[in-house]
Design a protein around this motif. Structure first.
Motif, PDB file in Angstrom:
ATOM      1  N   LEU A   1       0.824  -1.208   0.000  1.00 32.99           N
ATOM      2  CA  LEU A   1       0.000   0.000   0.000  1.00 32.99           C
ATOM      3  C   LEU A   1       0.856   1.255   0.000  1.00 32.99           C
ATOM      4  N   LYS A   2       0.466   2.209  -0.854  1.00 33.19           N
ATOM      5  CA  LYS A   2       1.025   3.551  -0.757  1.00 33.19           C
ATOM      6  C   LYS A   2       0.346   4.260   0.416  1.00 33.19           C
ATOM      7  N   VAL A   3       0.961   5.350   0.878  1.00 30.42           N
ATOM      8  CA  VAL A   3       0.465   6.043   2.068  1.00 30.42           C
ATOM      9  C   VAL A   3      -0.976   6.527   1.870  1.00 30.42           C
ATOM     10  N   GLU A   4      -1.278   7.096   0.663  1.00 30.17           N
ATOM     11  CA  GLU A   4      -2.625   7.614   0.407  1.00 30.17           C
ATOM     12  C   GLU A   4      -3.664   6.491   0.437  1.00 30.17           C
ATOM     13  N   ALA A   5      -3.303   5.327  -0.107  1.00 29.82           N
ATOM     14  CA  ALA A   5      -4.224   4.181  -0.114  1.00 29.82           C
ATOM     15  C   ALA A   5      -4.476   3.683   1.301  1.00 29.82           C
ATOM     16  N   LEU A   6      -3.406   3.639   2.106  1.00 30.70           N
ATOM     17  CA  LEU A   6      -3.540   3.188   3.500  1.00 30.70           C
ATOM     18  C   LEU A   6      -4.462   4.123   4.284  1.00 30.70           C
ATOM     19  N   ASP A   7      -4.288   5.438   4.082  1.00 30.12           N
ATOM     20  CA  ASP A   7      -5.144   6.411   4.771  1.00 30.12           C
ATOM     21  C   ASP A   7      -6.606   6.253   4.359  1.00 30.12           C
ATOM     22  N   GLU A   8      -6.843   5.977   3.080  1.00 36.20           N
ATOM     23  CA  GLU A   8      -8.206   5.794   2.580  1.00 36.20           C
ATOM     24  C   GLU A   8      -8.856   4.558   3.222  1.00 36.20           C
ATOM     25  N   ILE A   9      -8.085   3.485   3.342  1.00 34.97           N
ATOM     26  CA  ILE A   9      -8.605   2.252   3.953  1.00 34.97           C
ATOM     27  C   ILE A   9      -8.893   2.476   5.436  1.00 34.97           C
ATOM     28  N   LEU A  10      -7.977   3.142   6.135  1.00 35.73           N
ATOM     29  CA  LEU A  10      -8.177   3.396   7.570  1.00 35.73           C
ATOM     30  C   LEU A  10      -9.404   4.266   7.806  1.00 35.73           C
ATOM     31  N   SER A  11      -9.604   5.249   6.934  1.00 34.28           N
ATOM     32  CA  SER A  11     -10.773   6.126   7.064  1.00 34.28           C
ATOM     33  C   SER A  11     -12.070   5.338   6.908  1.00 34.28           C
ATOM     34  N   PHE A  12     -12.064   4.374   5.963  1.00 31.05           N
ATOM     35  CA  PHE A  12     -13.267   3.550   5.748  1.00 31.05           C
ATOM     36  C   PHE A  12     -13.492   2.596   6.923  1.00 31.05           C
ATOM     37  N   VAL A  13     -12.441   1.923   7.354  1.00 33.39           N
ATOM     38  CA  VAL A  13     -12.566   0.904   8.407  1.00 33.39           C
ATOM     39  C   VAL A  13     -13.018   1.529   9.722  1.00 33.39           C
ATOM     40  N   ASN A  14     -12.541   2.736  10.020  1.00 33.25           N
ATOM     41  CA  ASN A  14     -12.890   3.395  11.290  1.00 33.25           C
ATOM     42  C   ASN A  14     -14.351   3.837  11.358  1.00 33.25           C
ATOM     43  N   ARG A  15     -15.047   3.774  10.234  1.00 32.41           N
ATOM     44  CA  ARG A  15     -16.482   4.076  10.245  1.00 32.41           C
ATOM     45  C   ARG A  15     -17.269   2.995  10.982  1.00 32.41           C
ATOM     46  N   PHE A  16     -16.683   1.794  11.099  1.00 30.27           N
ATOM     47  CA  PHE A  16     -17.424   0.633  11.608  1.00 30.27           C
ATOM     48  C   PHE A  16     -16.775   0.174  12.926  1.00 30.27           C
ATOM     49  N   GLN A  17     -17.026   0.942  13.967  1.00 34.05           N
ATOM     50  CA  GLN A  17     -16.469   0.597  15.275  1.00 34.05           C
ATOM     51  C   GLN A  17     -17.030  -0.743  15.751  1.00 34.05           C
ATOM     52  N   GLY A  18     -16.112  -1.624  16.156  1.00 39.17           N
ATOM     53  CA  GLY A  18     -16.529  -2.944  16.627  1.00 39.17           C
ATOM     54  C   GLY A  18     -16.634  -3.969  15.519  1.00 39.17           C
ATOM     55  N   ALA A  19     -16.572  -3.520  14.269  1.00 40.36           N
ATOM     56  CA  ALA A  19     -16.653  -4.459  13.129  1.00 40.36           C
ATOM     57  C   ALA A  19     -15.583  -4.123  12.098  1.00 40.36           C
ATOM     58  N   GLN A  20     -14.438  -3.629  12.579  1.00 42.18           N
ATOM     59  CA  GLN A  20     -13.374  -3.221  11.664  1.00 42.18           C
ATOM     60  C   GLN A  20     -12.853  -4.386  10.824  1.00 42.18           C
ATOM     61  N   ASP A  21     -12.737  -5.572  11.453  1.00 40.10           N
ATOM     62  CA  ASP A  21     -12.213  -6.729  10.725  1.00 40.10           C
ATOM     63  C   ASP A  21     -13.109  -7.099   9.545  1.00 40.10           C
ATOM     64  N   ASP A  22     -14.410  -7.133   9.792  1.00 44.19           N
ATOM     65  CA  ASP A  22     -15.355  -7.476   8.718  1.00 44.19           C
ATOM     66  C   ASP A  22     -15.316  -6.431   7.608  1.00 44.19           C
ATOM     67  N   ALA A  23     -15.262  -5.153   7.991  1.00 42.35           N
ATOM     68  CA  ALA A  23     -15.222  -4.085   6.994  1.00 42.35           C
ATOM     69  C   ALA A  23     -13.958  -4.181   6.138  1.00 42.35           C
ATOM     70  N   LEU A  24     -12.828  -4.486   6.792  1.00 47.97           N
ATOM     71  CA  LEU A  24     -11.563  -4.609   6.063  1.00 47.97           C
ATOM     72  C   LEU A  24     -11.592  -5.799   5.102  1.00 47.97           C
ATOM     73  N   ASP A  25     -12.104  -6.944   5.567  1.00 46.25           N
ATOM     74  CA  ASP A  25     -12.196  -8.128   4.705  1.00 46.25           C
ATOM     75  C   ASP A  25     -13.088  -7.865   3.498  1.00 46.25           C
TER      76      ASP A  25
END
Length: 524
Positions: free
Chosen positions: A21-45
């Motif tokens: 991952l490039k830095v911008e891509a990593l930030d985009e993924i983290l921003s999306f995953v943090n929307r789903f507190q308690g279900a980050q693993d499922d959102a990432l998968d």
């Protein structure tokens, strides 16, 4: 879970899948995953599963593909969460759940009997096919059913050549192999009229004389060869149906219906949304004569009734004919018909809740205006419908036949006076052992043939290169056959089939709830 832990988890899971991952891509993924507190693993998968479907140029991921996937997932989430509005009408989810597929956009697949696989036809398909396209039409129909019957436990070749393996086995023999053979054999072929008044049973190798069913249909027959090369038939019938789930598993990765290929996760999510959509309703009317004032008055009563219900229908399907007179070469009132379509638009527009929350689909009938009566028919000419479209911007004009994808469900609409024409072309009266209802015979014929219109091409011409648009394979969840005959509904091997009747003749129509596959036969 703190931010550094989430970051490490994202990097680790991406590395397992071979992504850097490039830095911008990593930030985009983290921003999306943090929307789903308690279900980050499922959102990432889920995000990484969707990312696999992107056309990635390299294993080094930048921001753009991640942003596309995130936008898609957030749109899907928004559609799922759209609840009832103040009128009790399902919001955006209802509109996004219905996808109309024009027949001319359906992908074409052909079967390779050597590799025993389907492959997609690439390149253009001309409207006027070459002579070879006509021969290919019959060959493709035959191979479609042949690969289906080859998997049937009763007709497949035994794995081990023992006496017990022959018990109950009905292996299909090529017609050419019957020459010089004795004893009973099973054959499969197309009924063809090679000479006037003489019908033959053909496969891809040879032909034999027979005399049953409908010309152009494919049948399975048991019999034995007698003198003069005649195959004496003892029993015959249509190729057995295959369960939809079995067909779909074997065709994974091939989009026969034209609604797009869904991942397992998408299918499960849509199936869950479909279960909740119990209020979604389709109202289907056939034969709406716009030039008949009495018919238009009855249509207004129908619209008034649905305007006042708590949850308005998601979709109205208006199937032709839209004129009481055939729009052929002797018809000279196209300007009048155009104004009548405009009046229909005004009539619908006078019902604000329907106009805002319902969609309207128009499918041409066999006698409506168009380039010819050949199937599939293109949508109604824009000249006739543009005034209506001004009043009803969300009106959809599609081909005949046409297909609808409702969440995971596949629904086929076909307007043709099929029952009358099938009975006229039938070589023998259908058996009355199981049923005497002609509509049930019709449903059995088209489902076993995996084709909407297995009539001879001399009776109903079909565009040779677009015959695949009329296939019913894998079998859809519902088939709506608009016909002038009596209103009927029939569930056959899990397939919901019905005829809404002729609205102009007896003011019948159907309210269909796709979530539960419930058919309400209605009339004024």
């Amino acid at each position: 879970m703190n931010s550094s832990t989430i970051r490490k988890k994202v990097e680790r899971k991406c590395k397992i899948r071979g992504y850097t991952l490039k830095v911008e891509a990593l930030d985009e993924i983290l921003s999306f995953v943090n929307r789903f507190q308690g279900a980050q693993d499922d959102a990432l998968d889920l995000l990484l599963d969707q990312l696999e479907h992107e056309s990635l140029k390299s294993s080094i991921i930048d921001k753009d593909p991640v942003h596309r996937v995130v936008s898609l997932l957030l749109e899907a989430e928004a559609a799922a969460e759209d609840g009832p509005d103040i009128d009790g009408v399902t919001g955006g989810s209802s509109a996004s759940s219905i996808r109309v597929i024009d027949a001319f956009l359906v992908p074409k697949f052909r079967y390779d009997p050597i590799k025993k696989t389907f492959y997609e036809h690439t390149g253009g398909l001309p409207i006027h096919g070459e002579a070879s396209a006509k021969a290919a039409l019959y060959k493709d129909r035959f191979l479609l059913l042949f690969q289906r019957i080859a998997r049937d436990q009763h007709f497949s070749k035994p794995a081990f050549d023992t006496e017990m393996s022959h018990f109950g086995s009905c292996e299909i023999s090529p017609i050419q192999s019957l020459v010089g053979q004795t004893g009973r054999r099973w054959v499969m072929g197309v009924i063809s009229q090679l000479e006037d008044g003489h019908f033959y049973l053909e496969d891809l190798t040879a032909s034999i004389t027979t005399g049953f069913f409908l010309e152009n249909t494919i049948v399975v027959a048991e019999g034995e060869m007698v003198l003069e090369g005649v195959f004496q038939v003892i029993t015959c019938g249509f190729p057995p149906l295959e369960d939809r789930d079995k067909s779909s598993k074997l065709l994974a990765g091939h989009d026969f219906f034209g609604g797009g290929i869904l991942t397992k996760e998408e299918t499960l999510r849509l199936a869950e949304l479909e279960k909740r959509a119990i209020n979604d309703m389709f109202v289907i009317l056939s034969d709406i004569w716009l030039d008949n004032e009495e018919v238009m008055g009855k249509l207004e009563i129908v619209l008034d009734g649905f305007e006042s219900v708590e949850v308005v229908p998601s979709l109205f399907v208006f199937m032709g004919n839209f004129c009481s007179h055939p729009c052929n070469l002797s018809f000279h009132s196209f300007s009048s018909l155009r104004s009548q379509f405009a009046k229909l638009g005004q009539l619908i527009g006078a019902h604000p809740r329907l106009k805002e929350h319902s969609r309207f689909l128009f499918i041409p009938g066999p006698d409506d205006a168009g380039p010819s009566t050949v199937l599939p028919r293109c949508a109604l000419p824009k000249y006739l419908t543009e005034e209506l479209q001004k009043h009803i911007p969300n009106a959809i004009f599609s081909s005949n036949p046409c297909r609808i994808k409702f969440y995971t469900q596949e629904i086929v609409f076909f307007r043709q006076d099929l029952l009358y024409r099938m009975r006229r072309s039938c070589l023998m009266a259908p058996s009355t052992e199981e049923t005497t209802d002609p509509f049930q015979h019709l449903v059995a014929t088209i489902t076993h043939q995996s084709h909407l219109c297995p009539l001879p091409l001399t009776v109903q011409p079909i565009l040779w290169n677009y015959d695949h648009c009329l296939y019913l394979y894998p079998t859809p969840h519902a088939i709506i056959l608009g016909d002038r005959s009596e209103q009927k509904a029939f569930k056959y091997t899990g397939i919901t089939c019905f005829n809404p009747g002729s609205f102009s003749n007896d003011y019948t129509f159907v309210a269909y709830r796709p979530s539960t596959q419930e058919v309400e036969l209605s009339a004024l």
